[in-house]
Design a protein around this motif. Structure first.
Motif, mmCIF file in Angstrom:
data_model
loop_
_atom_site.group_PDB
_atom_site.id
_atom_site.type_symbol
_atom_site.label_atom_id
_atom_site.label_comp_id
_atom_site.label_asym_id
_atom_site.label_seq_id
_atom_site.Cartn_x
_atom_site.Cartn_y
_atom_site.Cartn_z
ATOM 1 N N GLN A 293 34.549 -71.223 -20.770
ATOM 2 C CA GLN A 293 34.260 -71.180 -22.201
ATOM 3 C C GLN A 293 34.197 -69.728 -22.694
ATOM 4 O O GLN A 293 34.743 -69.405 -23.753
ATOM 5 C CB GLN A 293 32.943 -71.893 -22.479
ATOM 6 C CG GLN A 293 32.605 -71.979 -23.942
ATOM 7 C CD GLN A 293 31.281 -72.691 -24.187
ATOM 8 O OE1 GLN A 293 30.434 -72.772 -23.301
ATOM 9 N NE2 GLN A 293 31.099 -73.199 -25.379
ATOM 10 N N ALA A 294 33.570 -68.855 -21.930
ATOM 11 C CA ALA A 294 33.487 -67.449 -22.315
ATOM 12 C C ALA A 294 34.874 -66.808 -22.321
ATOM 13 O O ALA A 294 35.196 -66.006 -23.206
ATOM 14 C CB ALA A 294 32.558 -66.695 -21.360
ATOM 15 N N ARG B 278 36.613 -67.931 -25.484
ATOM 16 C CA ARG B 278 36.072 -67.218 -26.641
ATOM 17 C C ARG B 278 36.589 -65.780 -26.688
ATOM 18 O O ARG B 278 36.911 -65.260 -27.762
ATOM 19 C CB ARG B 278 34.545 -67.202 -26.601
ATOM 20 C CG ARG B 278 33.935 -68.342 -27.385
ATOM 21 C CD ARG B 278 32.443 -68.170 -27.569
ATOM 22 N NE ARG B 278 31.788 -69.017 -26.587
ATOM 23 C CZ ARG B 278 30.967 -68.611 -25.625
ATOM 24 N NH1 ARG B 278 30.641 -67.357 -25.516
ATOM 25 N NH2 ARG B 278 30.451 -69.437 -24.767
ATOM 26 N N HIS B 279 36.672 -65.143 -25.536
ATOM 27 C CA HIS B 279 37.189 -63.778 -25.470
ATOM 28 C C HIS B 279 38.646 -63.745 -25.906
ATOM 29 O O HIS B 279 39.064 -62.846 -26.639
ATOM 30 C CB HIS B 279 37.033 -63.222 -24.048
ATOM 31 C CG HIS B 279 37.496 -61.818 -23.914
ATOM 32 N ND1 HIS B 279 38.778 -61.490 -23.539
ATOM 33 C CD2 HIS B 279 36.850 -60.640 -24.120
ATOM 34 C CE1 HIS B 279 38.905 -60.183 -23.514
ATOM 35 N NE2 HIS B 279 37.757 -59.637 -23.854
ATOM 36 N N ALA C 98 40.089 -65.786 -27.964
ATOM 37 C CA ALA C 98 40.125 -65.992 -29.414
ATOM 38 C C ALA C 98 39.797 -64.706 -30.159
ATOM 39 O O ALA C 98 40.451 -64.366 -31.159
ATOM 40 C CB ALA C 98 39.151 -67.098 -29.806
ATOM 41 N N HIS D 228 44.159 -67.463 -22.545
ATOM 42 C CA HIS D 228 43.628 -68.708 -23.082
ATOM 43 C C HIS D 228 44.104 -69.903 -22.259
ATOM 44 O O HIS D 228 43.328 -70.813 -21.957
ATOM 45 C CB HIS D 228 44.032 -68.865 -24.550
ATOM 46 C CG HIS D 228 43.346 -70.005 -25.220
ATOM 47 N ND1 HIS D 228 43.927 -71.229 -25.380
ATOM 48 C CD2 HIS D 228 42.105 -70.104 -25.749
ATOM 49 C CE1 HIS D 228 43.092 -72.044 -25.982
ATOM 50 N NE2 HIS D 228 41.975 -71.381 -26.220
#
Length: 128
Positions: free
Chosen positions: A12-13, A16-17, A19, A107
């Protein structure tokens, strides 16, 4: 319970990174003709994740001590020698296109890690 697994949090991290970095690439491309604009980027995911992981105590619930303390990753100016144009703009469209591809791969990797983890979890429960 299963969303608190370290591998799930890491995936998840990482997503997010990716994105945040894609946002930086999009801003750089949008400002490619803006005089004085300096290209921006984020630190590498491995650097930010190591910082988050090396903090000692870890909050596993919102009520834990230090639970509100979150690692914040910000966009920073990226200065590369020889890329600056005469009007002071440091955006190279070629570099941004390559960075966009890197972000997509990052991603995709985050999603693959998450999917593989879910498949392993399902298999261990006899559901997959």
């Amino acid at each position: 319970m299963f969303e608190k697994l370290e591998i799930m949090q890491m995936a998840q991290a990482m997503a997010r990174h990716a994105a945040l970095r894609q946002n930086a690439v999009a801003q750089n491309i949008a400002n490619a003709d803006t005089p004085g604009y300096v290209a921006r980027d984020t630190p590498a995911f491995s650097e930010t994740y190591q910082q988050a992981d090396g903090r000692g105590m870890q909050a596993t619930r919102p009520g834990h001590v230090g639970g509100a303390d979150r690692l914040q990753v910000a966009l920073t100016a990226r200065r590369e020698p020889g890329v600056m144009s005469p009007d002071g703009n440091s955006v190279s469209l070629e570099t941004e296109m390559v960075k966009g591809i890197e972000v997509k791969r990052q991603h995709d990797l985050a999603l693959a890690v998450y999917k593989s983890s879910l498949n392993l979890l399902r298999a261990s429960l006899g559901k997959g």
